[in-house]
Design an enzyme around this catalytic site. Structure first.
Site, PDB file in Angstrom:
ATOM      1  N   CYS A   1       0.921  -1.152   0.051  1.00  0.00           N
ATOM      2  CA  CYS A   1       0.001   0.001  -0.023  1.00  0.00           C
ATOM      3  C   CYS A   1       0.849   1.505  -0.020  1.00  0.00           C
ATOM      4  O   CYS A   1       1.434   1.592   0.850  1.00  0.00           O
ATOM      5  CB  CYS A   1      -0.764   0.030   1.067  1.00  0.00           C
ATOM      6  SG  CYS A   1      -1.552   1.408   1.614  1.00  0.00           S
TER       7      CYS A   1
ATOM      8  N   CYS B   1       0.122   3.481   2.962  1.00  0.00           N
ATOM      9  CA  CYS B   1       0.764   2.927   4.201  1.00  0.00           C
ATOM     10  C   CYS B   1       2.152   3.331   4.301  1.00  0.00           C
ATOM     11  O   CYS B   1       2.710   3.565   5.413  1.00  0.00           O
ATOM     12  CB  CYS B   1       0.590   1.403   4.257  1.00  0.00           C
ATOM     13  SG  CYS B   1      -1.288   1.136   4.205  1.00  0.00           S
TER      14      CYS B   1
END
Length: 135
Positions: free
Chosen positions: A30, A33
């Site tokens: 991600c 993230c």
């Protein structure tokens, strides 16, 4: 920050049953993230009363579903097994957004506690008043 192993909802709830936690829900692939990752140590340092935990989406997909975490990165604050607040969406989050979220979660929990005490005092006063009126 401790990364939690693969676990089901019951195991997760047991793990969080005692103490204060901020749980980050993430995935290695991600990009959002990865964006928040360098800021996590500073965020963690700003809230030493909380233990920070990570849950990986790929390892805990069923847990994500059971907790209704459908976007990453997401954060949920828990105190003694009770969810206090959540920042769950798929948007990129800044350090300031995460810190504001945690501060507000703490504030709301405190305000709920104070409100419960006020309601208790008002109830006690109402009982005392009703006893005085009867006499």
């Amino acid at each position: 920050m401790e990364k939690l192993p693969v676990m089901n909802k019951e195991e997760f709830e047991k793990r969080l049953s005692d103490g204060k936690y901020v749980v980050e829900f993430k995935a290695d692939w991600c990009p959002d993230c990865s964006f928040i990752k360098p800021h996590l140590p500073a965020i963690e340092a700003d809230f030493p009363e909380y233990q920070f935990l990570q849950v990986d989406r790929e390892e805990n997909l069923d847990l994500f579903r059971e907790l209704n975490v459908f976007g990453i990165p997401s954060f949920i604050v828990y105190e003694n097994g009770r969810e206090v607040d959540r920042l769950v969406n798929k948007a990129r989050k800044t350090k300031e957004e995460v810190e504001n979220f945690i501060q507000n979660a703490i504030k709301w929990k405190y305000e709920d506690s104070v409100m419960a005490q006020v309601v208790g005092i008002i109830s006690l006063l109402a009982i005392l008043f009703s006893l005085i009126v009867k006499v």
